[in-house]
Scaffold this motif. Structure first.
Motif, PDB file in Angstrom:
ATOM      1  N   GLU A 198       0.822  -1.205   0.000  1.00  0.00           N
ATOM      2  CA  GLU A 198       0.000   0.000   0.000  1.00  0.00           C
ATOM      3  C   GLU A 198       0.864   1.266   0.000  1.00  0.00           C
ATOM      4  OE1 GLU A 198      -3.026   0.122  -0.639  1.00  0.00           O
ATOM      5  OE2 GLU A 198      -3.783   2.048   0.040  1.00  0.00           O
TER       6      GLU A 198
ATOM      7  N   ALA B 230      -5.787  -5.304  -8.469  1.00  0.00           N
ATOM      8  CA  ALA B 230      -5.311  -3.920  -8.474  1.00  0.00           C
ATOM      9  C   ALA B 230      -5.433  -3.319  -9.872  1.00  0.00           C
ATOM     10  CB  ALA B 230      -3.862  -3.864  -8.005  1.00  0.00           C
TER      11      ALA B 230
ATOM     12  N   TYR C  91      -8.853  -1.999 -10.314  1.00  0.00           N
ATOM     13  CA  TYR C  91      -8.914  -0.726  -9.599  1.00  0.00           C
ATOM     14  C   TYR C  91      -8.242   0.373 -10.417  1.00  0.00           C
ATOM     15  CZ  TYR C  91      -7.561   2.801  -6.192  1.00  0.00           C
ATOM     16  OH  TYR C  91      -7.355   3.991  -5.548  1.00  0.00           O
TER      17      TYR C  91
ATOM     18  N   ASN D 246      -5.649   3.042  -2.476  1.00  0.00           N
ATOM     19  CA  ASN D 246      -6.401   1.827  -2.777  1.00  0.00           C
ATOM     20  C   ASN D 246      -6.904   1.188  -1.493  1.00  0.00           C
ATOM     21  OD1 ASN D 246      -7.449  -0.518  -3.666  1.00  0.00           O
ATOM     22  ND2 ASN D 246      -5.677  -1.153  -4.871  1.00  0.00           N
TER      23      ASN D 246
ATOM     24  N   THR E 177     -12.767  -4.272  -2.304  1.00  0.00           N
ATOM     25  CA  THR E 177     -12.839  -5.074  -1.086  1.00  0.00           C
ATOM     26  C   THR E 177     -14.044  -6.006  -1.125  1.00  0.00           C
ATOM     27  OG1 THR E 177     -11.648  -3.501   0.281  1.00  0.00           O
ATOM     28  CG2 THR E 177     -13.171  -4.964   1.403  1.00  0.00           C
TER      29      THR E 177
ATOM     30  N   GLY F 249      -8.687  -1.269  -1.298  1.00  0.00           N
ATOM     31  CA  GLY F 249      -9.058  -2.661  -1.573  1.00  0.00           C
ATOM     32  C   GLY F 249      -8.070  -3.680  -1.051  1.00  0.00           C
TER      33      GLY F 249
ATOM     34  N   THR G 123       0.573   0.832  -8.678  1.00  0.00           N
ATOM     35  CA  THR G 123      -0.656   0.299  -8.081  1.00  0.00           C
ATOM     36  C   THR G 123      -0.753  -1.208  -8.297  1.00  0.00           C
ATOM     37  OG1 THR G 123      -1.704   2.392  -8.574  1.00  0.00           O
ATOM     38  CG2 THR G 123      -3.140   0.594  -7.945  1.00  0.00           C
TER      39      THR G 123
ATOM     40  N   ASN H 147      -2.425   7.090  -5.500  1.00  0.00           N
ATOM     41  CA  ASN H 147      -3.623   6.255  -5.500  1.00  0.00           C
ATOM     42  C   ASN H 147      -3.870   5.690  -4.117  1.00  0.00           C
ATOM     43  OD1 ASN H 147      -4.299   6.585  -8.104  1.00  0.00           O
ATOM     44  ND2 ASN H 147      -3.592   4.576  -8.795  1.00  0.00           N
TER      45      ASN H 147
ATOM     46  N   GLN I 132     -11.791   7.171  -5.975  1.00  0.00           N
ATOM     47  CA  GLN I 132     -10.868   6.139  -5.484  1.00  0.00           C
ATOM     48  C   GLN I 132     -11.398   5.408  -4.258  1.00  0.00           C
ATOM     49  OE1 GLN I 132      -6.902   7.539  -4.964  1.00  0.00           O
ATOM     50  NE2 GLN I 132      -6.716   8.251  -7.066  1.00  0.00           N
ATOM     51  N   ASN I 133     -12.023   6.156  -3.349  1.00  0.00           N
ATOM     52  CA  ASN I 133     -12.530   5.508  -2.135  1.00  0.00           C
ATOM     53  C   ASN I 133     -13.552   4.448  -2.468  1.00  0.00           C
ATOM     54  OD1 ASN I 133     -11.142   6.672   0.004  1.00  0.00           O
ATOM     55  ND2 ASN I 133     -12.375   8.520  -0.104  1.00  0.00           N
TER      56      ASN I 133
ATOM     57  N   THR J 119       1.700   1.799  -3.530  1.00  0.00           N
ATOM     58  CA  THR J 119       0.515   2.275  -4.233  1.00  0.00           C
ATOM     59  C   THR J 119       0.254   3.754  -3.949  1.00  0.00           C
ATOM     60  OG1 THR J 119      -0.443   0.082  -4.035  1.00  0.00           O
ATOM     61  CG2 THR J 119      -1.945   1.870  -4.540  1.00  0.00           C
TER      62      THR J 119
ATOM     63  N   GLY K   8     -12.090   1.467  -4.280  1.00  0.00           N
ATOM     64  CA  GLY K   8     -11.362   0.607  -3.354  1.00  0.00           C
ATOM     65  C   GLY K   8     -12.306  -0.244  -2.526  1.00  0.00           C
TER      66      GLY K   8
END
Lengths: 369, 326
Positions: free
Chosen positions: B24, B83, B86, B34, B105, B36, B210, B32, B97-98, B27, B101
């Motif tokens: 992360e 990814a 995404y 992410n 998930t 997820g 990412t 970004n 993005q939120n 990323t 992500g």
């Protein structure tokens, strides 16, 4: 220079506007594309996609019991989607509806377990309602306070509260609230009759309350001063400040409302659906609710449709697990794919893709997800 | 002796968190965010387990090394495909993005459990790998050195994934601070428009970091499924990742986007998650279990209280980059 520079293969330009019908068609195409991807997965598992999809729909809607079950799944889903809507509109990423729901459920359960003998039924049920609302609101309020004062990351804060509140529930279930008459298995006793919500048309009264919440949220966001403030803060905190709005106050107030609604849903779940509290009371609904709210573009009335759709998916997944041995987690996979498709298709609604050589008229609504 | 055992258990428990956090960090350095990770860990876990399982089924006498490599590659590749979805949606299609992500998930948790159970159904109950593979994942990498007093156990008694995660920390730190690509990547995360103007391929940086970051988080998932702390590694357990991905996302903030600090923070959280087995505090288990989550909240608050210039996230974190709208 002009002559040597080639036009790029694709260009992207913002659309000025798009007709509502066309935007709707693009979204429908996205959902269909997602279901098609789902069909491919079913094919890989060596089943007939048409049979499986039909079975899902029949399993969730054919008989009265299955319809009741589907509605029972839909009530908390729609309720939580409504709950997170004001927060999401404010771009406050409340992914803690699950915990807020559970907080409300715990508070309501306290009254059901320890005060059912001393209170009359209306007093008890209203007491539980108020307790659930306040507890849920409080669970929403805490991360909001820190966000407003110090900018603490709300996504992770609300999420961590899910685990923390679940831990508290497990503790209560294994310790102080364990059913003394139980057979040693750590469960909480079933509620007394007086702590159970009445039924209307075979489903607990919660569905009426949730529909009322949908309407109330629509009015609140669209026609109230609070709703206006929420959308301004969501668009730009700086604009809100410049306009003289008290951003901290708006964040805190909105998150209280958001958590309180989730708390009400918790109350409905324990008093209407389950008649007890356990660690599965929330059962992942907080996350699916995010899907519902976002698919509906935060419009409470549209959420009814999407909550119904995802409930059919969820109930249907249980059916195909029994009939085809396809794991029930399929509903999560499908929900995810549909969300991806809808997120991607927004691009084609707000932008035009122009290929090399095509003149300005070309409008492309292709969807490749 | 308890303290040494506690230390070792903490290191073992911190390993999946470290993979998640490093992935992360990479990323987020590209701007970004992410969310997820939890989903990618599930995908990586199911893919890695499945890869090793089907390899074992296909050959009569499976070789441990091959099985391990297949599991690693499967976990990495499938998580990075998550990814990639995404990336396409947020980078090319510019979606939020939120939400993307969170969608990853939902999708990944569903897909991991789905695949794990579908493989189990096909196998007639549970999907699990043989002891050959399981031992390869759990045996100490330096068996002879681990017999040294004290240091042996503390430094050399771990499985190869632990050392891999440490190597990765070093590699990521070197990459981000001492290579042109790493510095370019940081520029992209801080100010994509300026990076673009300087001739850096912003899209490619974002995609690469990412996707590779996602693959690394998948290794964390593989670790969870192969080396479960409950002693039942190598088998699919429903909902096995149980929040480790989310803890990793939180650890990134705690670690201030720094690989070295990621290692320290992952260790602390690993220690918190196994503490109840070594240091009895006389509090109920259910409450003790949520310590890491409570600690996360405290850390989040503490980090937000003291805002220093160097603990800030990359400035473009969470924002889509529109070249046309500069």
């Amino acid at each position: 220079m002009e002559g040597t520079k080639r036009e790029p293969f694709v260009r992207i330009a913002k659309r000025d506007d798009i007709s509502k019908g066309k935007a709707f068609l693009i979204r429908v195409a996205a959902v269909l594309a997602a279901l098609l991807v789902g069909a491919v997965i079913i094919l890989i598992l060596n089943h007939n996609p048409v049979e499986v999809y039909t079975d899902m729909v029949l399993g969730s809607l054919k008989s009265k019991t299955s319809r009741v079950e589907t509605i029972k799944i839909m009530i908390p889903l729609l309720g939580c989607a409504v709950a997170i809507t004001p927060a999401f509109k404010m771009k406050f990423w409340n992914i803690g509806a699950e915990g807020q729901l559970l907080a409300g459920a715990i508070a309501a359960t306290y009254f059901a377990l320890f005060h059912h003998a001393t209170m009359s039924r209306p007093v008890l049920l209203s007491g539980m309602f108020i307790a659930g609302t306040l507890a849920g609101g409080l669970a929403g309020l805490i991360p909001a306070l820190f966000k407003a004062k110090w900018g603490t990351n709300e996504t992770l804060f609300t999420l961590m509260l899910n685990y923390i509140i679940l831990g508290i529930e497990r503790y209560l279930q294994n310790g102080p609230w364990k059913d003394p008459k139980g057979t040693g298995f750590p469960i909480i006793a079933m509620f007394d009759r007086s702590a159970r919500l009445p039924k209307v048309f075979g489903v607990h009264i919660g569905w009426i309350i949730v529909l009322l919440l949908v309407a109330a949220m629509f009015v609140y966001l669209k026609y109230s001063k609070h709703g206006y403030e929420i959308s301004v803060v969501g668009e730009s905190e700086r604009t809100a400040r410049y306009a003289g709005m008290n951003v901290s106050k708006i964040i805190i107030r909105t998150m209280f409302v958001s958590g309180a609604i989730a708390g009400i849903i918790g109350y409905l779940t324990v008093c209407g659906a389950d008649y007890t509290l356990n660690e599965g009371t929330a059962g992942g609904v907080g996350f699916t609710a995010i899907a519902v709210a976002w698919l509906a573009k935060l419009n409470p009335f549209t959420m009814i449709g999407f909550a119904f759709f995802l409930s059919v998916l969820s109930k249907g997944s249980n059916t195909i697990q029994t009939n085809f041995k396809i794991p029930a987690s399929a509903s999560g996979v499908l929900t995810g794919i549909i969300l991806f498709a809808m997120l991607a298709c927004e691009f084609f609604i707000s932008y035009r893709v122009i290929f090399r050589g095509h003149k300005e008229k070309e409008e492309d609504g292709n969807d490749d997800n | 002796m308890t303290i040494i055992n506690f230390f070792c258990a903490a290191v073992l428990a911190s390993c999946p968190l470290l993979f998640g956090t490093l992935g992360e960090v990479l990323t987020e350095k590209s701007g970004n965010m992410n969310l997820g990770v939890e989903g990618m860990m599930y995908i990586g876990a199911a893919a890695g387990l499945g890869g090793a399982y089907y390899y074992e089924k296909a050959v009569s006498s499976p070789v441990a090394a091959v099985s391990v490599i297949i599991a690693l590659v499967c976990a990495f590749v499938f998580a990075s495909l998550g990814a990639l979805i995404y990336s396409v949606i947020t980078i090319t299609f510019r979606a939020n993005q939120n939400v993307t992500g969170l969608a990853l998930t939902i999708f990944g948790v569903g897909l991991g459990n789905f695949a794990g159970e579908a493989m189990g159904n096909a196998a007639g109950g549970y999907v699990f790998v043989s002891n050959v593979t399981k031992n390869a994942f759990n045996a100490p990498l330096f068996p002879s050195l681990s017999n040294l007093p004290v240091v042996g156990k503390m430094l050399f008694s771990y499985n190869f994934l632990v050392y891999l995660s440490i190597l990765l920390t070093v590699a990521l730190a070197l990459f981000m601070n001492h290579t042109r690509h790493g510095l370019n990547l940081r520029a992209v995360g801080e100010n994509p428009a300026a990076a673009d103007a300087a001739g850096i391929n912003v899209m490619r940086s974002k995609y690469l970091s990412t996707v590779i970051g996602g693959g690394i988080t998948g290794l964390g998932g593989l670790y969870i499924v192969m080396n479960s702390a409950n002693g039942v590694g190598g088998v699919w357990v429903h909902n096995c990742v149980s929040g480790y991905g989310w803890l990793s996302v939180a650890l990134v903030i705690f670690a201030m986007w720094n690989p070295w600090r990621s290692m320290l923070c992952a260790f602390i959280f690993g220690a918190l998650s196994v503490m109840r087995l070594y240091i009895p505090l006389g509090i109920p288990d259910q409450i003790y279990i949520i310590f890491p989550y409570i600690a996360t909240v405290i850390v989040l608050i503490a980090v937000s209280l003291r805002k220093k210039r160097e603990n800030q996230p990359p400035s473009s974190l969470g924002l889509a980059y529109f070249r046309e709208e500069r």
